[in-house]
Scaffold this motif. Structure first.
Motif, PDB file in Angstrom:
ATOM      1  N   ARG A  95     -69.805  69.705  57.287  1.00 39.30           N
ATOM      2  CA  ARG A  95     -68.623  69.022  56.775  1.00 39.30           C
ATOM      3  C   ARG A  95     -68.420  67.679  57.463  1.00 39.30           C
ATOM      4  O   ARG A  95     -68.007  66.697  56.824  1.00 39.30           O
ATOM      5  N   LEU A  96     -68.732  67.603  58.753  1.00 36.58           N
ATOM      6  CA  LEU A  96     -68.575  66.350  59.474  1.00 36.58           C
ATOM      7  C   LEU A  96     -69.573  65.301  58.977  1.00 36.58           C
ATOM      8  O   LEU A  96     -69.217  64.133  58.777  1.00 36.58           O
ATOM      9  N   GLN A  97     -70.842  65.709  58.780  1.00 37.52           N
ATOM     10  CA  GLN A  97     -71.841  64.770  58.273  1.00 37.52           C
ATOM     11  C   GLN A  97     -71.445  64.250  56.890  1.00 37.52           C
ATOM     12  O   GLN A  97     -71.553  63.052  56.614  1.00 37.52           O
ATOM     13  N   GLY A 129     -69.099  60.034  53.281  1.00 36.15           N
ATOM     14  CA  GLY A 129     -68.054  59.619  52.354  1.00 36.15           C
ATOM     15  C   GLY A 129     -67.238  58.459  52.890  1.00 36.15           C
ATOM     16  O   GLY A 129     -66.896  57.533  52.141  1.00 36.15           O
ATOM     17  N   ALA A 130     -66.914  58.504  54.186  1.00 39.19           N
ATOM     18  CA  ALA A 130     -66.138  57.416  54.791  1.00 39.19           C
ATOM     19  C   ALA A 130     -66.924  56.109  54.758  1.00 39.19           C
ATOM     20  O   ALA A 130     -66.361  55.041  54.483  1.00 39.19           O
ATOM     21  N   ALA A 156     -62.361  62.354  50.074  1.00 39.92           N
ATOM     22  CA  ALA A 156     -61.896  63.712  49.791  1.00 39.92           C
ATOM     23  C   ALA A 156     -63.019  64.568  49.217  1.00 39.92           C
ATOM     24  O   ALA A 156     -63.172  65.744  49.596  1.00 39.92           O
ATOM     25  N   GLY A 157     -63.816  63.992  48.314  1.00 43.96           N
ATOM     26  CA  GLY A 157     -64.906  64.746  47.703  1.00 43.96           C
ATOM     27  C   GLY A 157     -65.943  65.181  48.719  1.00 43.96           C
ATOM     28  O   GLY A 157     -66.414  66.326  48.692  1.00 43.96           O
ATOM     29  N   HIS A 158     -66.301  64.277  49.623  1.00 36.75           N
ATOM     30  CA  HIS A 158     -67.287  64.620  50.645  1.00 36.75           C
ATOM     31  C   HIS A 158     -66.718  65.624  51.654  1.00 36.75           C
ATOM     32  O   HIS A 158     -67.466  66.432  52.213  1.00 36.75           O
TER      33      HIS A 158
END
Length: 323
Positions: free
Chosen positions: A244-246, A251-252, A233-235
């Motif tokens: 945003r995708l990177q 984060g994932a 969520a933070g990323h």
């Protein structure tokens, strides 16, 4: 570009690289590439500046780390558990604290609500479960639910369920963290209601000695999975200088590392619940010993050791190697 503007544009990035060790080889390689580019620029336009010396030292430090890591590839698994995973966990200790506080808050709210309304427990745990437990209490075996299935079947069933629940908590982070908060709410409510129920029946201390044999690891895993969900969520919400995708992919990946680190916790918790919790008449000292050892491991590996390792790496001597 003036040296002052060069510093202003890049100092935050350099400080982050210096203060937060890379959590993966890919991230370390990216940091090293960026530093070498900045160092080359500084050597060209500010050859005798202190910023050039600073960048040279910082790049040298990462270079030596990369070289050391190459020699460790033959023990990649050991490196993951000993270094890579703890540093990733340390990077997201704030998310871990958030997850713990949110879960604890919901558990306390549930216990308080159950104390005010005797029907609350049935609403959360279900009539069938409460009636079964009351029937077991009347028979003199309040924790008989843990004896209804053979050890191996229960072990496999509980292990799969623990993994399913924790990964749902983790994956729900993709919904801007709202899904993770809901999962923490749901599990916190069940725990608070469940624990209050036994205290209300005068079985509070026995329930702690029996249920928390496996519950210490099981609940800790849910909280840590919540932290992994908040990482996603933070990323997603705060990508910084990345797309945003990177940022989401980073984060994932980091959240998945934390989940991999929980796999042994899932398995041991399921083993305790399948093979040990059923022995509800075991000596209190043995039950307390298992509980405290489980709690000590969680605090040591997921809190203390990551902090200690991070400090050790930050305080490592910086050798004056020229790139």
């Amino acid at each position: 570009m003036r040296e002052g503007k060069f510093l202003k544009n890049n100092m935050d990035k350099w400080k982050q690289i210096q203060q937060e060790p890379a959590s993966s080889p890919d991230e370390m390689a990216r940091q090293f590439t960026e530093l070498v580019n900045d160092l080359g620029y500084a050597k060209t336009f500010y050859p005798r500046s202190k910023v050039t010396e600073y960048l040279n030292g910082l790049a040298s430090r990462i270079y030596l780390t990369i070289y050391r890591n190459k020699k460790e590839e033959k023990s990649r698994i050991l490196h993951f558990w000993k270094t890579e995973l703890p540093l990733t966990i340390r990077r997201y200790h704030r998310e871990l604290l958030y997850s713990f506080c949110i879960f604890l808050l919901f558990a306390i709210m549930a216990a308080f609500s159950a104390a005010q309304d005797e029907t609350f427990v049935r609403g959360v745990l279900g009539n069938a479960y409460v009636e079964m437990t009351e029937d077991n209490i009347e028979k003199g075996d309040p924790f008989g639910v843990y004896k209804g299935t053979d050890e191996w079947s229960m072990f496999l069933q509980i292990a799969l369920n623990n993994i399913r629940v924790s990964f749902m908590v983790f994956v729900s982070g993709v919904f801007a963290g709202i899904g993770t908060v809901y999962m923490l709410f749901s599990n916190g409510m069940m725990l608070g209601s469940f624990q209050y129920y036994f205290f209300a029946k005068g079985l509070g201390w026995p329930s702690v000695l029996v249920i928390w044999i496996h519950g210490t690891l099981e609940i800790s895993a849910i909280i840590i999975a919540g932290a992994a969900g908040f990482v996603i969520a933070g990323h997603l919400l705060f990508p910084g200088t990345y797309t945003r995708l990177q940022s989401l992919m980073t984060g994932a990946k980091n959240g998945l590392k934390i989940m991999i680190g929980l796999v042994p916790v899932f398995i041991v918790a399921a083993f305790f619940e399948g093979f040990i919790t059923r022995h509800s008449t075991m000596p209190a000292w043995l039950s307390i010993g298992i509980l405290l050892l489980s709690l000590f491991f969680i605090i040591w590996y997921f809190v203390w050791y990551p902090i200690s390792l991070s400090r050790k790496m930050k305080n490592a001597p910086k050798l004056p190697v020229s790139i």
